[in-house]
Design an enzyme around this catalytic site. Structure first.
Site: not given
Ligand code: 15L
Length: 269
Positions: A32, A70-71, A109-111, A134, A138, A172
């Site tokens: 890290d 990381g990130g 990430s789901n994002h 963000y 990803k 959610r």
């Molecule tokens: C993520 O990608 C984040 O890192 C985490 O902190 C949460 O916000 C999560 O998604 C989420 O969607 O709940």
């Protein structure tokens, strides 16, 4: 596989994984930007700023596999995302190639797909619909992973992680919860499954309200043990305390979608 590097070892998911992976990967090396405050004397640690490739290469040297957590783990300014998640992710994959690493598990990430509406069930083959800078970073990491797999033969698993926690904390999260032990299962498939070249899985437990088709993960033997509905009452009670969010409640990415939202009200199609 023994020599595994864990980046982002000081973060929330990193802390949990360190404890759970210790018995599995006996030569786990943590990295890290700064040492985790709870680093134990028997843990191996190397500091690296992901934006500096020479530091990343030093951390990666000798590793057979990498778990890249990381990130920056949420929305941030463009400068923050650029350094930690765009340049940082490139440096990680490039250092892995130069150092002859065999496998990378990338914490996506789901994002990356947060702007799909909750009423739509999606697989891993949909067009990315990031809900934030963000989320874009990803999607970039997933694309980079595909490039390094297809061009350089690195084995890459991208995990579109939902929410890692002991239990789902709101409505959610009943759809996207990931029990830490199930994350370990997914990581182990990414590092150890002999047939894996490039895959994207959803990082979710057995959630009856899931919006995601995670059949690729199941095809590789994933058998989640967490069941979100076991925590339904507490999650819904916590949800009742939250203010309504007409944008965030419509889309899968929740508050990442409503943050800075300047479009028309969403329409169900
Ligand atoms: C993520 O990608 C984040 O890192 C985490 O902190 C949460 O916000 C999560 O998604 C989420 O969607 O709940």
């Amino acid at each position: 596989m023994k020599r595994v590097l864990l980046t982002g070892a000081a973060g929330g998911i990193g802390r949990r994984l360190r404890a759970l992976l210790k018995p599995v990967y006996t030569e786990l090396r943590c990295s890290d930007i700064k040492p985790p405050p709870d680093l134990m004397p028997d843990e191996s640690f190397i500091a690296a700023d992901l934006a500096r490739i020479e530091e990343v290469e030093r951390a990666v040297a000798g590793a057979e596999g990498i778990i890249h957590l990381g990130g920056h783990s949420g929305e941030g300014s463009w400068e923050t995302i650029l350094n930690a998640n765009i340049i940082g992710c490139y440096n990680l994959f490039e250092a892995a190639r130069r150092q002859g690493v065999k496998r990378v598990v990338f914490a996506s990430s789901n994002h990356a797909v947060g702007f799909y509406p909750r009423h739509q069930r999606i697989g891993v083959d949909v067009t990315v619909r990031p809900d934030s800078r963000y989320g874009v970073s990803k999607a970039f990491g997933e694309a980079l992973g595909a490039l390094y797999a297809d061009k350089y033969g690195l084995g890459v698993l991208c995990l579109r992680i939902g929410n890692v926690a002991d239990q789902p904390v709101d409505l959610r999260r009943l759809s996207i919860w990931l029990k830490p032990e199930d994350l370990v299962q997914l990581v182990r498939i990414g590092l150890e499954h002999p047939d894996l070249r490039f895959e994207i899985f959803y990082g979710a437990s057995f959630n009856e309200r899931a919006w995601w088709d995670n059949s690729r993960a199941y095809a590789y033997g994933y058998r989640p043990t967490g069941r979100a509905e076991d925590f339904r009452d507490t999650a819904l009670a916590a949800q009742a305390q939250l203010a309504p969010d007409p944008i965030g409640d419509f889309f899968q990415g929740g508050p990442f979608c409503s943050d800075e939202y300047d479009g028309d009200p969403p329409q169900a199609v």
